[in-house]
Scaffold this active site. Structure first.
Site, PDB file in Angstrom:
ATOM      1  N   ASP A 155       1.196  -3.247  -0.866  1.00 54.10           N
ATOM      2  CA  ASP A 155       1.038  -1.800  -0.989  1.00 54.10           C
ATOM      3  C   ASP A 155       0.970  -1.372  -2.451  1.00 54.10           C
ATOM      4  OD1 ASP A 155       3.779  -2.553  -1.289  1.00 54.10           O
ATOM      5  OD2 ASP A 155       4.335  -0.435  -1.165  1.00 54.10           O
ATOM      6  N   GLU A 156       0.433  -0.190  -2.665  1.00 53.46           N
ATOM      7  CA  GLU A 156       0.465   0.527  -3.950  1.00 53.46           C
ATOM      8  C   GLU A 156       0.062  -0.360  -5.133  1.00 53.46           C
ATOM      9  OE1 GLU A 156       3.864   3.876  -3.162  1.00 53.46           O
ATOM     10  OE2 GLU A 156       4.583   1.881  -3.738  1.00 53.46           O
ATOM     11  N   VAL A 157      -1.085  -0.998  -5.026  1.00 50.86           N
ATOM     12  CA  VAL A 157      -1.562  -1.871  -6.096  1.00 50.86           C
ATOM     13  C   VAL A 157      -2.251  -1.036  -7.174  1.00 50.86           C
ATOM     14  CG1 VAL A 157      -3.067  -3.810  -6.689  1.00 50.86           C
ATOM     15  CG2 VAL A 157      -1.818  -3.802  -4.514  1.00 50.86           C
TER      16      VAL A 157
END
EC number: 3.2.1.52
Length: 515
Positions: A310-312
């Protein structure tokens, strides 16, 4: 001078009857308000049986596949004896209970799985019947016995004199969802091992069965790796006091197993890896060579591993000429989501090669073109989260729901109803799609949570989600009906040493003893 006179029994009959009614009324006040989470089928009567800790015994059924010597159940019997009779010690002597009231709880299983770990298809179904002088607890597996023992412990109550009782009861029970988890974040604030173990105890009281250990993240890398020891030496808040050694990890896994709880490790990448680079300068690259994932699969016995995803933040990759050259070589052009998909696919392949099932956050599903390579997607973003559940299940993938159960978010800690009034299958879709929703989990992220406030923030609000994931939805749709049971359960948690926060004005007969 005393005057003796005859008593007219006919005149006294109404008075005696009224007194008996009063006694029955007050006795009823001490009875249990219910079991949490609510069993699927429960019938009970006012028939009351006294329990004497000196003549109470756990035993195995004559035809049970498990017998004495099953370390998991033998330990559970000892543990639950103390939970059932919290005031009793051998030095207390005989309690005020009628003599010769022996009571046996017989446990029987269909399979002998004492040496196994719980897994994603372990049966937790059990039947419990309580009658005069005995109780019978039957299950296919030891995991069902553990759930039944917890239920029996909640059926026992004390009167004002401290005597123990249980009512005639018949229960058929099983979980609605197979995956019922609690996530703890041990990177943003280090949680000492004793706090994790205490959380596992509290989880077992609410019949949670998965401990999602978000063990590392950007702020710190407390996991002491065998393959990459520098990761914790340079990435932990402190390399000696704020790390989880291999021995610590084994202790957590063993403690969880004894309570029927799986340990799901998460090593979130390629984002959330800021602490990794401190101890391994060449680790934060687009491709893994297999060392770290392979170690995780050998240390953690569960069949699932959470890979994150997530949230790269692509800014680092975008600024690196070697990464850009690699992308051109692979035909990705400037499409960084394609690069991340390539990375995740490699990690998934390594995980699969080690006979493990991968879980990823929903971000991976959103950018992944080859979704067939994925197995389990965890939906965590807010908004119309059931829309995302529908989308993922329509793609034929399994779902874990977390969006409505972020307990670290700001808000009053007594507001448990928002976590109770969640309907995980309330989306338009086929029965096949709905069967792909394998469960959900409560998330306690660690930005503002450490061992000082973990328990009152987590409990009993997490228990609201526990009932939603275990019990029949139609029987547990009323917040008003649930409140007295949850309030009573919160008092049980306090008596068992869990610092569960208050739900409203009031008190518990046995308040928390640690403050």
């Amino acid at each position: 001078m005393k005057v003796m006179r005859a008593v007219n029994t006919k005149q006294c009959a109404p008075i005696i009857y009224a007194l008996l009614q009063l006694i029955i009324f007050y006795a009823g006040l001490n009875a249990v308000k219910g079991v949490w989470p609510l069993p699927h089928a429960l019938t009970s009567s006012v028939e009351q049986y006294p329990l004497n800790p000196q003549t109470f015994a756990f035993d195995y059924g004559k035809h049970s596949a498990t017998q004495q010597g099953c370390s998991l159940l033998d330990a559970a019997f000892r543990r639950y004896f103390s939970l059932i009779f919290p005031d009793y010690t051998a030095e207390n002597g005989q309690l005020e209970v009628a003599a010769n009231n022996s009571f046996n709880l017989y446990s029987s299983t269909d399979h002998n799985d004492c040496e196994n770990y719980p897994n994603d298809d372990s049966s937790e179904r059990y039947n419990l019947s309580v009658s005069a002088g005995q109780a019978s607890l039957n299950a296919a597996t030891v995991w069902g016995i553990l759930r039944g023992l917890e239920t029996f412990s909640q059926l026992v109550y004390q009167d004002d004199l401290g005597s123990y009782f249980v009512n005639e009861t018949f229960i058929e029970d099983f979980p609605r969802f197979q995956f019922r988890g609690v996530l703890l974040d041990t990177s943003r604030h280090y949680l000492p091992v004793h706090a994790i173990l205490k959380t596992l105890d509290a989880m077992s009281y609410s019949k949670f069965n998965v401990f999602h250990w978000h063990i590392v993240d950007d702020p710190s890398f407390p996991y002491q790796s065998r393959s990459f020891p520098e990761l914790s030496k340079k990435g932990a808040f402190h390399p000696a006091t704020h790390v989880y050694t291999q021995s610590d990890v084994r202790r957590v896994i063993s403690y969880a197993r004894m309570r029927g709880i799986r340990v799901l490790p998460e090593f979130d990448s390629p984002g959330h890896t800021g602490s990794w680079g401190k101890g391994q300068s060449d680790l934060l690259t687009p491709c893994y060579k297999g060392g770290a994932p392979s170690e995780v699969t050998s240390v953690f016995p569960d069949s699932y591993i959470h890979l994150g995803g997530d949230e790269v933040d692509f800014s680092c990759w975008r600024s690196n000429p070697h990464v850009r050259a690699f992308m051109q070589k692979m035909g990705f052009g400037g499409d960084f989501p394609k690069l991340e998909a390539f990375y995740i696919e490699n990690i998934v392949n390594i995980t699969s090669a080690n006979n493990k099932t991968s879980i990823v956050w929903q971000d991976v599903f959103d950018y992944h073109e080859r979704r067939s390579a994925l197995s389990v997607v965890e939906v965590w973003k807010h908004g119309c989260y059931l829309c995302k559940v529908r989308q993922v299940t329509k793609a034929g993938l399994r779902v874990i729901l977390a969006s409505p159960w972020y307990l670290d978010l700001p808000g009053p800690t007594h507001n448990w109803a928002r976590y109770y009034t969640v309907w995980p299958l309330a989306f338009p879709g086929s029965e096949k799609q709905k069967r792909l929703v394998i469960g959900g989990e409560v998330c306690m992220w660690g930005e503002y949570v450490d061992a000082t406030n973990l328990f009152p923030k987590l409990w009993p609000r997490a228990s609201a989600a526990a009932e939603r994931l275990w019990s029949d939805e139609k029987q547990t749709s009323s917040v008003e009906k649930a409140f007295p049971r949850l309030e009573d359960f919160r008092c049980k948690l306090l008596r068992r040493g869990i610092q569960a926060g208050p739900l409203n004005v009031g008190h518990c007969k046995h308040e928390y003893q640690g403050v």
